[in-house]
Write a protein that holds these residues in place. Sequence first.
Motif, PDB file in Angstrom:
ATOM      1  N   UNK A   1       0.393  -0.985  -0.193  1.00  0.00           N
ATOM      2  CA  UNK A   1      -0.565   0.174   0.049  1.00  0.00           C
ATOM      3  C   UNK A   1       0.632   0.832   0.330  1.00  0.00           C
ATOM      4  N   UNK A   2       1.941   0.923  -0.808  1.00  0.00           N
ATOM      5  CA  UNK A   2       2.565   2.144  -1.177  1.00  0.00           C
ATOM      6  C   UNK A   2       2.225   3.299  -2.667  1.00  0.00           C
ATOM      7  N   UNK A   3       2.508   4.344  -2.099  1.00  0.00           N
ATOM      8  CA  UNK A   3       2.415   5.463  -3.294  1.00  0.00           C
ATOM      9  C   UNK A   3       3.724   5.990  -3.228  1.00  0.00           C
ATOM     10  N   UNK A   4       3.963   6.535  -4.905  1.00  0.00           N
ATOM     11  CA  UNK A   4       5.440   6.548  -5.268  1.00  0.00           C
ATOM     12  C   UNK A   4       4.734   7.718  -6.291  1.00  0.00           C
ATOM     13  N   UNK A   5       5.349   9.258  -6.106  1.00  0.00           N
ATOM     14  CA  UNK A   5       5.553  10.188  -6.755  1.00  0.00           C
ATOM     15  C   UNK A   5       6.028  10.451  -8.308  1.00  0.00           C
ATOM     16  N   UNK A   6       6.095   9.778  -9.509  1.00  0.00           N
ATOM     17  CA  UNK A   6       6.223   9.942 -11.048  1.00  0.00           C
ATOM     18  C   UNK A   6       5.865  11.338 -11.787  1.00  0.00           C
ATOM     19  N   UNK A   7       6.993  11.419 -11.732  1.00  0.00           N
ATOM     20  CA  UNK A   7       7.047  12.850 -13.010  1.00  0.00           C
ATOM     21  C   UNK A   7       7.274  12.287 -14.313  1.00  0.00           C
ATOM     22  N   UNK A   8       7.182  13.451 -15.151  1.00  0.00           N
ATOM     23  CA  UNK A   8       7.676  13.677 -16.563  1.00  0.00           C
ATOM     24  C   UNK A   8       7.582  15.057 -16.674  1.00  0.00           C
ATOM     25  N   UNK A   9       8.859  14.964 -17.427  1.00  0.00           N
ATOM     26  CA  UNK A   9       9.438  16.297 -17.824  1.00  0.00           C
ATOM     27  C   UNK A   9       9.749  16.426 -19.013  1.00  0.00           C
ATOM     28  N   UNK A  10       8.801  17.423 -20.112  1.00  0.00           N
ATOM     29  CA  UNK A  10       9.493  17.061 -21.396  1.00  0.00           C
ATOM     30  C   UNK A  10      10.040  17.954 -22.075  1.00  0.00           C
ATOM     31  N   UNK A  11      11.382  18.173 -22.025  1.00  0.00           N
ATOM     32  CA  UNK A  11      12.488  19.496 -22.209  1.00  0.00           C
ATOM     33  C   UNK A  11      12.470  19.047 -23.656  1.00  0.00           C
ATOM     34  N   UNK A  12      13.539  20.185 -24.305  1.00  0.00           N
ATOM     35  CA  UNK A  12      14.356  20.403 -25.630  1.00  0.00           C
ATOM     36  C   UNK A  12      15.538  20.912 -24.921  1.00  0.00           C
ATOM     37  N   UNK A  13      17.488  20.144 -24.791  1.00  0.00           N
ATOM     38  CA  UNK A  13      18.065  20.514 -24.881  1.00  0.00           C
ATOM     39  C   UNK A  13      19.333  20.809 -26.356  1.00  0.00           C
ATOM     40  N   UNK A  14      19.742  21.798 -26.095  1.00  0.00           N
ATOM     41  CA  UNK A  14      20.626  22.244 -27.304  1.00  0.00           C
ATOM     42  C   UNK A  14      21.969  22.776 -27.162  1.00  0.00           C
ATOM     43  N   UNK A  15      22.700  22.248 -27.288  1.00  0.00           N
ATOM     44  CA  UNK A  15      24.082  22.897 -26.576  1.00  0.00           C
ATOM     45  C   UNK A  15      25.384  22.525 -28.150  1.00  0.00           C
ATOM     46  N   UNK A  16      25.964  22.770 -28.617  1.00  0.00           N
ATOM     47  CA  UNK A  16      26.874  22.789 -29.027  1.00  0.00           C
ATOM     48  C   UNK A  16      28.567  22.458 -29.224  1.00  0.00           C
ATOM     49  N   UNK A  17      28.663  21.132 -29.175  1.00  0.00           N
ATOM     50  CA  UNK A  17      29.862  20.830 -28.132  1.00  0.00           C
ATOM     51  C   UNK A  17      31.326  20.789 -29.119  1.00  0.00           C
ATOM     52  N   UNK A  18      30.892  21.070 -30.289  1.00  0.00           N
ATOM     53  CA  UNK A  18      32.156  20.960 -30.627  1.00  0.00           C
ATOM     54  C   UNK A  18      33.423  21.346 -30.808  1.00  0.00           C
ATOM     55  N   UNK A  19      32.906  22.813 -29.862  1.00  0.00           N
ATOM     56  CA  UNK A  19      34.256  23.930 -29.904  1.00  0.00           C
ATOM     57  C   UNK A  19      34.635  23.141 -28.160  1.00  0.00           C
ATOM     58  N   UNK A  20      34.527  21.908 -27.335  1.00  0.00           N
ATOM     59  CA  UNK A  20      35.346  21.649 -26.718  1.00  0.00           C
ATOM     60  C   UNK A  20      36.450  20.998 -26.715  1.00  0.00           C
ATOM     61  N   UNK A  21      36.155  19.735 -28.164  1.00  0.00           N
ATOM     62  CA  UNK A  21      36.610  18.669 -28.204  1.00  0.00           C
ATOM     63  C   UNK A  21      37.794  19.509 -28.948  1.00  0.00           C
ATOM     64  N   UNK A  22      39.078  19.189 -28.176  1.00  0.00           N
ATOM     65  CA  UNK A  22      40.535  19.510 -29.155  1.00  0.00           C
ATOM     66  C   UNK A  22      41.195  18.110 -28.503  1.00  0.00           C
ATOM     67  N   UNK A  23      42.399  17.786 -28.617  1.00  0.00           N
ATOM     68  CA  UNK A  23      43.481  17.241 -28.851  1.00  0.00           C
ATOM     69  C   UNK A  23      43.387  16.492 -27.478  1.00  0.00           C
ATOM     70  N   UNK A  24      43.571  16.816 -26.419  1.00  0.00           N
ATOM     71  CA  UNK A  24      43.395  16.129 -25.464  1.00  0.00           C
ATOM     72  C   UNK A  24      41.746  16.462 -24.657  1.00  0.00           C
ATOM     73  N   UNK A  25      40.822  15.554 -25.780  1.00  0.00           N
ATOM     74  CA  UNK A  25      39.162  15.357 -25.291  1.00  0.00           C
ATOM     75  C   UNK A  25      38.730  14.636 -25.929  1.00  0.00           C
ATOM     76  N   UNK A  26      38.979  13.600 -25.123  1.00  0.00           N
ATOM     77  CA  UNK A  26      38.450  12.082 -26.203  1.00  0.00           C
ATOM     78  C   UNK A  26      37.277  11.985 -25.968  1.00  0.00           C
ATOM     79  N   UNK A  27      36.462  12.499 -24.698  1.00  0.00           N
ATOM     80  CA  UNK A  27      34.899  12.308 -24.465  1.00  0.00           C
ATOM     81  C   UNK A  27      34.527  13.580 -22.754  1.00  0.00           C
ATOM     82  N   UNK A  28      33.403  13.290 -23.388  1.00  0.00           N
ATOM     83  CA  UNK A  28      32.522  14.118 -22.509  1.00  0.00           C
ATOM     84  C   UNK A  28      31.810  13.438 -21.163  1.00  0.00           C
ATOM     85  N   UNK A  29      31.632  13.678 -19.918  1.00  0.00           N
ATOM     86  CA  UNK A  29      30.786  13.173 -19.516  1.00  0.00           C
ATOM     87  C   UNK A  29      29.920  14.322 -18.894  1.00  0.00           C
ATOM     88  N   UNK A  30      28.244  14.381 -19.200  1.00  0.00           N
ATOM     89  CA  UNK A  30      27.652  15.578 -18.828  1.00  0.00           C
ATOM     90  C   UNK A  30      26.529  14.630 -18.235  1.00  0.00           C
TER      91      UNK A  30
END
Length: 133
Positions: free
Chosen positions: A58-87
Amino acid sequence: MNTVLSRANSLFAFSLSVMAALTFGCFVTTAFKDRRVPVDIHVSRVMLKNVDDFTGPRERSDLGFVTFDLSADLQPVFDWNVKQLFIYLSAEYTTRSNVRHTHTHTHIFEPLTLTFTTEVPNFPGVLEILESL
């Protein structure tokens, strides 16, 4: 005059000094680079439901739905020393019973997978199936 060990020691010390200078040069090329990029977030729908939780009696929990658009240009972050991003995306909210809830979603971006899309590819028949649903 100079023995073989003395000359080997001088050569080793010189090569170690050159490698230390090169390592410092590599550090300087990326240490002061500004890695901030503009991010555009649009929230289109937020919905919170109180649903049955089948993990306890007899437990009840909260269930949330969030719809969003996320836009970011991550290309300038990559250089010779960056292999992957942890976001990560973190969401915090309060309810009547708890002061603070925190949820985190993580994703690892690599240079080849920078374009993350959820669009349906335009295959013949796919759009007709989706429209009939």
